[in-house]
Design an enzyme around this catalytic site. Structure first.
Site, PDB file in Angstrom:
ATOM      1  N   GLU A 102      -1.381  -9.268   3.094  1.00 50.15           N
ATOM      2  CA  GLU A 102      -1.506  -9.891   4.280  1.00 50.15           C
ATOM      3  C   GLU A 102      -2.872 -10.221   4.582  1.00 50.15           C
ATOM      4  O   GLU A 102      -2.890 -11.214   5.433  1.00 50.15           O
ATOM      5  CB  GLU A 102      -0.704  -8.856   5.499  1.00 50.15           C
ATOM      6  CG  GLU A 102      -1.605  -7.792   5.542  1.00 50.15           C
ATOM      7  CD  GLU A 102      -1.251  -6.542   4.687  1.00 50.15           C
ATOM      8  OE1 GLU A 102      -1.553  -5.356   5.275  1.00 50.15           O
ATOM      9  OE2 GLU A 102      -0.989  -6.696   3.463  1.00 50.15           O
ATOM     10  N   CYS A 107       1.051  -1.314   0.063  1.00 60.28           N
ATOM     11  CA  CYS A 107      -0.116   0.106  -0.036  1.00 60.28           C
ATOM     12  C   CYS A 107       0.889   1.260  -0.059  1.00 60.28           C
ATOM     13  O   CYS A 107       1.433   1.822  -0.977  1.00 60.28           O
ATOM     14  CB  CYS A 107      -0.940  -0.107   1.116  1.00 60.28           C
ATOM     15  SG  CYS A 107      -2.312   1.093   1.025  1.00 60.28           S
ATOM     16  N   HIS A 138      -3.397  -5.200  -0.352  1.00 56.95           N
ATOM     17  CA  HIS A 138      -2.949  -5.812   1.137  1.00 56.95           C
ATOM     18  C   HIS A 138      -2.738  -7.331   0.978  1.00 56.95           C
ATOM     19  O   HIS A 138      -3.726  -7.779   1.614  1.00 56.95           O
ATOM     20  CB  HIS A 138      -3.741  -5.157   2.202  1.00 56.95           C
ATOM     21  CG  HIS A 138      -3.760  -3.819   2.724  1.00 56.95           C
ATOM     22  ND1 HIS A 138      -2.878  -3.249   3.691  1.00 56.95           N
ATOM     23  CD2 HIS A 138      -4.202  -2.540   2.320  1.00 56.95           C
ATOM     24  CE1 HIS A 138      -2.826  -2.060   3.604  1.00 56.95           C
ATOM     25  NE2 HIS A 138      -3.665  -1.602   2.785  1.00 56.95           N
TER      26      HIS A 138
END
Length: 544
Positions: A509, A381, A507
């Site tokens: 993750e 990001c 993102h």
């Protein structure tokens, strides 16, 4: 018809209700039951999207674009089941909904009160999850601690819930703490007794007690707790401190948590298949050589601000038979001490997301160091945006380049506001949120890692790469390895000739799982292992 489990906490905050909820979800799923988990948060914010990460921790984004509590990340990672905006409820969202109904006249002139209107709205949200998730069991975690004023409407709502369904269709679990008093050399049960007394005073009798402790709880103590709290001894479940949260489901399984819950719910206790999870924990306990990873952030005062990033790194290390040696590096300190002083010896650098000017120059310096020292780098990001700024300033000749977020008057806004964000006024829930497709370019590092032409990733941002500078970047050595299907938005970049240098606007993750690490994180760790003095690593393609 779905069954319902409610999890409350007592004695202290941060007792681990979220991990208990996620662990129970894992154990139920291992027996073939479909599970959905929701979180009831007692704060007045409509959602955590505008809250400081230092106060609240990370904001976890669901597939449908909800900004939610970090516990939903635990739920998804443990159960490998996607949650939605329905799974996150706050006091603010409840009051907002009730007030909107009152303004529309839905209550036909009636006096709007906490009971029945607020508690009724809470119960409706729980029923809505059951109706929309196809779950056999809906687990609800109630935030806060029993005795808090803020939690009272939620506790009253789950008490009332027993009138909505049969008593065999719901179970109450209370998570509590047994503190150890060093001077007396013993665990104390009195705080647990008082916490259960408080819960009973509002009409809730727990069916199961999960007792947190840092040492063994004897059978005699379990009988004492059960006797004072009106719970069978077998339903007093010890939960000792674990070396990893991923070991907790195995511990709770051994202590019989799932068996007791299924008994209360009158559900069959099918054979459990936790073999893959056991293998995961075995790898965690027996890791290979350590890789040193620097996480360069601006919110490192609270590790939970980057919880999903850290977990994604752990997942990748498990898959690569590596041990994670994580170094928290303050971006602002790099500005004063220099990148070399703080990053020397690192095997990889991660720059995660964030907002605002503070620490940006430190992140840019860290990225330049990773690029010039040929150290594996992953930007997420804002990490991608600062990587773009670093290249523009130091390689593309645009010394005054920056993001329009950081300097609206910059002559070179290499990062600018998305067109659809131009007229947005409110901050909450208005970013580009949720899952979007990303087209992966062939013959790129990204294509090797993903092994696919189109992937779906979760986003949370307002700013994006400025296409006015796209050709300049391509000509100077940047590779756009991922973009929106129409080619308009740059979603993923990488550098030619670098061992591993990639950054994404999304993102990744949020999609990493304990047994299925995200390709970008696994690729980073694989590249970091190549720097170890004596640790041959199989090519990453053989891992898939």
């Amino acid at each position: 018809m779905a069954k319902f489990v409610f999890i409350t906490g007592g004695v202290v905050s941060s007792i681990g209700k979220g991990i208990v909820a996620a662990s129970l979800g894992r154990l139920l799923k291992s027996r073939g039951y479909n599970v959905s988990i929701l979180k009831l948060d007692p704060y007045l914010n409509v959602d955590p999207g505008t809250m400081s990460p230092i106060q609240h921790g990370e904001v976890f984004v669901t597939e449908d674009g909800a900004e939610t509590d970090l516990d939903l990340g635990h739920y998804e990672r443990f159960t490998d089941t996607a949650m939605s905006r329905l799974n996150s409820v706050t006091t603010g969202s409840i009051y907002q909904a009730v007030i909107n109904k009152e303004r529309r006249g839905d209550y036909n002139g009636g006096t709007v009160q906490v009971i029945p209107h607020i508690t009724g709205e809470i119960r409706e949200r729980i029923h809505r999850v059951a109706a929309n998730s196809n779950a056999d069991v809906v687990i609800t975690e109630i935030g806060g601690t029993v005795g808090d004023i803020e939690s009272l409407p939620f506790l009253e709502a789950i008490r009332e819930f027993s009138g909505d369904v049969g008593r065999n269709d719901l179970a109450y679990i209370h998570v509590t703490l047994l503190p150890f008093i060093g001077t007396s050399g013993e665990l104390k049960t009195k705080p647990t007794q008082h916490s259960v007394k408080e819960l009973r005073s509002i009409g809730i009798q727990p069916d199961v007690l999960v007792c947190r402790s840092d040492r063994t709880i004897s059978e005699e103590m379990k009988r004492k707790i059960g006797g004072f709290c009106g719970v069978p001894t077998r339903a007093v479940i010890p939960s000792l401190d674990a070396e990893s949260i991923y070991a907790v489901p195995l511990t709770l399984e051994q202590e019989g948590l799932c068996r007791e819950v299924l008994d209360v719910l009158d559900l069959t206790d099918h054979d459990s298949d936790m073999a893959a999870w056991q293998e995961l924990v075995h790898k965690l306990r027996n890791p290979g050589p350590a890789v040193k990873v620097a996480l360069v952030g601006k919110y490192i005062q609270l590790n939970d601000a980057y919880l999903s990033v850290v977990e994604a790194l752990r997942h990748a290390c498990i898959a690569q038979d590596a041990s994670l040696d994580l170094h928290w590096v303050c971006a602002e300190q790099i500005e004063s001490d220099g990148a070399q002083a703080l990053l020397k010896g690192m095997d990889a650098v991660v720059v995660p997301g964030g907002f605002g000017n503070r620490g940006v120059d430190g992140k840019i310096a860290a990225i330049r160091w990773a690029r010039e020292q040929r150290v594996p780098f992953l930007g997420l990001c804002l990490g991608m945006q600062t990587a773009v700024i670093e290249w523009a300033r130091n390689q593309a000749g645009l010394t005054e380049a920056t993001s329009a977020e950081l300097d609206a008057g910059t002559p070179h806004p290499v990062i600018h506001l998305l067109p659809e964000q131009q007229d947005v006024v409110d901050l909450g829930g208005t970013m580009r949120l949720g899952v979007y497709p990303c087209r992966i370019a062939p013959d790129t590092l990204a294509h090797r890692l993903y092994g696919d032409q189109v992937v779906y990733e979760r986003h949370r941002h307002r700013y994006e790469f400025n296409n006015a500078y796209r050709n300049l970047f391509l000509e100077s050595g940047y590779v756009v390895s991922g973009s929106s299907p129409d080619g308009r938005l740059v979603e993923l970049i990488e550098l030619k000739g670098h061992p591993f240098f990639t950054a994404c606007q999304y993102h990744p993750e949020f999609l990493s799982r304990p047994g299925r690490p995200h390709p970008l994180f696994q690729g980073l760790i694989e590249a970091a292992q190549q720097r170890l003095p004596s640790s041959p690593v199989e090519a990453i393609q053989t891992q898939r």
